[in-house]
Design a protein around this motif. Structure first.
Motif, PDB file in Angstrom:
ATOM      1  N   GLN A 310       3.662  15.348  -2.862  1.00 48.70           N
ATOM      2  CA  GLN A 310       4.058  14.689  -1.619  1.00 48.70           C
ATOM      3  C   GLN A 310       2.836  14.147  -0.883  1.00 48.70           C
ATOM      4  N   GLN A 314       1.994  10.243   0.098  1.00 55.12           N
ATOM      5  CA  GLN A 314       1.670   9.875   1.470  1.00 55.12           C
ATOM      6  C   GLN A 314       0.353   9.088   1.529  1.00 55.12           C
ATOM      7  N   TYR A 317       1.062   5.509  -0.576  1.00 55.42           N
ATOM      8  CA  TYR A 317       1.996   4.559   0.027  1.00 55.42           C
ATOM      9  C   TYR A 317       1.877   4.495   1.546  1.00 55.42           C
ATOM     10  N   GLY A 318       1.516   5.584   2.170  1.00 56.07           N
ATOM     11  CA  GLY A 318       1.437   5.589   3.629  1.00 56.07           C
ATOM     12  C   GLY A 318       0.103   5.122   4.165  1.00 56.07           C
ATOM     13  N   TYR A 383       9.251   3.910   3.340  1.00 58.38           N
ATOM     14  CA  TYR A 383       9.517   5.296   3.715  1.00 58.38           C
ATOM     15  C   TYR A 383       8.262   5.962   4.301  1.00 58.38           C
ATOM     16  N   TYR A 384       7.103   5.660   3.749  1.00 57.80           N
ATOM     17  CA  TYR A 384       5.879   6.344   4.178  1.00 57.80           C
ATOM     18  C   TYR A 384       5.105   5.613   5.266  1.00 57.80           C
ATOM     19  N   THR A 385       5.583   4.442   5.699  1.00 57.56           N
ATOM     20  CA  THR A 385       4.872   3.732   6.778  1.00 57.56           C
ATOM     21  C   THR A 385       5.766   3.572   7.995  1.00 57.56           C
TER      22      THR A 385
END
Length: 385
Positions: A310, A314, A317-318, A383-385
Motif C-alpha cells: 500500500q 501511495q 501513484y500519489g 484514487y491516490y491523489t
C-alpha cells in the motif's frame, strides 16, 4: 475553464490557450455546419455520448476525416483536465498545462485506435485514461533525457528506442545498421565504473574509442576511424532526443478541397441502421450504480494488500515518485518495487474481472484486458491523489 453548453459547441470548437491559461473556444465553421445539419435529422438525441459513439462509428467504418475532427473537438475538455492533473503531479519538472495538453492531443489517434465501444467504457473515460498515461510516460522519458549527458543517454537507451528514433529521422536502412553496430560497440566497451548515477557520463577516453573502432571495423570488415564513429553516436543521441520531443502538428488542419466540402450532404444510404445500432449501444452502457459498485470492489481489495505494498502504491501513484526513488526511500531493490507494482495491478484486475463475470457476465478477452488495464492505471492515479 468555461464549459461548452450545447452539442454544436461540444463537437465543433477547440480550446485556446493564452500562455498557460484557458482563453476561450475557437469555432470551426465546417464542423459547426456539419453538426447543425446532423442534429436536425434526429433532434430527439441530445446526449453527447450518443453523438460521440455516432462519430466514432462513422470514423471507424468509413474513415471520414470530418468524423475524426468532430471527435477531436469533443475530447478537448477531457484532454484539458487530464493535462491539468498531470501538470500538477509533475510540477517539479517544469512542464505547464499547455505543454501537457500538446503532448496528449498529439496522441489523439492512439485513443481512437485503442477504443472499443463493446467494452462498456465511454469514449470520454477511455480517452481520459489514455491521455493521462501518455502524458506521464512522456514526461518521465523527457525528464530522463533532460538530465542525461549524450553518453549517459546512449547508455540508457534501449535497442528498440534507438532503431525507432533513427527510422523516424528518415535514415536509410544501411545507415541505421551502421549506427546500431556502432552503438552496440559503444555499450560493450564503455562500461561505467562509478557506483553512482550514470546520467552524467563523460566522453569515453581514447583507449575506449580505440576498442570501439576496432570492434566496429572487425564486425563490418571496414576501416572507419574513431572520429566518424563518434559523429555517428552523436547523431544517434540527437535522433533519440528528437524522437522524445516530437513537433506537434494540428490535426484540425483541413485537407485539400475540404473547405467547400459538405460531408453531411453526402451521407450514404443505410445511415439510419447505423443510428439504430448506436442507440442500442448507448442503452447498454454501464450505469452509474455499476461503476460505483466496481469502485467499492477495488477499494476493498486495496485495503487487503499488505502495508508495504500500500505504501508503494501511495508513493508511486500519489506522490509521483519513480521506482528508483521508491526503492531508495524504502531501502529495497528497484526490481522488487517493479515486481510488487505489477503484482498489485494483477490482483486488482483479477478482482475486477471476477466481479464482472459474476455480476455482468462479461467474458475476458485480450482487447478487454488491454482496455481495462489502461483504465485501471488512471483509476489508481485518481484514487491516490
Amino acid at each position: 475553464m468555461q464549459p461548452r453548453n450545447n452539442l454544436v459547441e461540444i463537437f465543433s470548437t477547440f480550446l485556446q490557450f493564452d500562455a498557460d491559461r484557458f482563453r476561450g473556444w475557437a469555432t470551426d465553421a465546417k464542423l459547426r455546419r456539419s453538426m447543425i445539419n446532423c442534429a436536425k435529422q434526429i433532434p430527439q438525441e441530445t446526449s453527447d455520448n450518443f453523438w460521440a459513439l455516432y462519430w466514432y462509428k462513422v470514423w471507424h467504418s468509413q474513415s471520414q476525416q470530418i468524423a475524426k475532427e468532430h471527435l477531436l473537438a469533443y475530447l478537448q475538455e477531457c484532454c484539458y483536465w487530464s493535462s491539468a492533473k498531470a501538470a500538477n503531479t509533475f510540477a517539479s519538472i517544469q512542464y505547464n498545462l499547455s505543454d501537457c495538453f500538446q503532448i496528449a492531443i498529439a496522441k489523439f489517434d492512439k485513443v481512437l485506435q485503442g477504443y472499443n465501444p463493446d467494452s462498456g467504457f465511454r469514449l470520454k473515460n477511455y480517452a481520459s485514461a489514455t491521455f493521462g498515461s501518455v502524458i506521464r510516460d512522456t514526461l518521465r522519458q523527457r525528464h530522463e533525457v533532460d538530465i542525461c549527458s549524450v553518453w549517459g543517454l546512449l547508455r540508457k537507451t534501449s535497442h528498440k528506442r534507438l532503431v525507432e528514433s533513427l527510422q523516424q529521422s528518415g535514415l536509410a536502412e544501411d545507415t541505421i545498421a551502421a549506427y546500431v553496430v556502432t552503438w552496440n560497440s559503444f555499450k560493450t566497451f564503455y562500461v561505467p565504473t562509478q557506483a553512482s548515477s550514470t546520467r552524467q557520463l563523460t566522453r569515453p577516453d581514447e583507449k575506449i574509442w580505440s576498442a570501439i573502432t576496432q570492434a566496429y571495423n572487425k564486425q563490418t570488415n571496414s576501416s572507419v576511424d574513431s572520429q566518424t564513429l563518434e559523429t555517428w553516436l552523436l547523431n544517434c543521441a540527437a535522433s533519440i532526443r528528437k524522437y522524445l520531443y516530437p513537433s506537434v502538428t494540428s490535426i484540425n488542419a483541413p485537407a485539400g478541397g475540404e473547405e467547400s466540402f459538405e460531408w453531411i450532404d453526402n451521407l450514404a444510404s443505410g445511415e439510419e441502421s447505423l443510428l439504430n445500432k448506436i442507440i442500442a449501444t448507448e442503452e447498454e452502457q454501464v450505469k452509474a450504480s455499476t461503476v460505483s459498485e466496481m469502485n467499492a470492489v477495488l477499494v476493498n481489495e486495496i485495503t487487503q494488500l499488505d502495508k508495504q505494498l500500500q505504501q508503494i502504491l501511495q508513493l508511486y501513484y500519489g506522490q509521483g515518485l519513480t521506482q528508483q526513488q521508491i526503492a531508495k526511500q524504502l531501502e529495497i531493490k528497484q526490481y522488487t518495487v517493479s515486481r510488487r507494482l505489477s503484482k498489485a495491478k494483477e490482483t486488482l484486475l483479477r478482482s475486477v474481472f471476477q466481479w464482472s463475470q459474476e455480476k455482468l457476465h462479461i467474458s475476458l478477452t485480450s482487447d478487454l484486458l488491454k482496455t481495462t488495464s489502461s483504465v485501471m492505471e488512471e483509476w489508481l492515479y485518481s484514487y491516490y491523489t
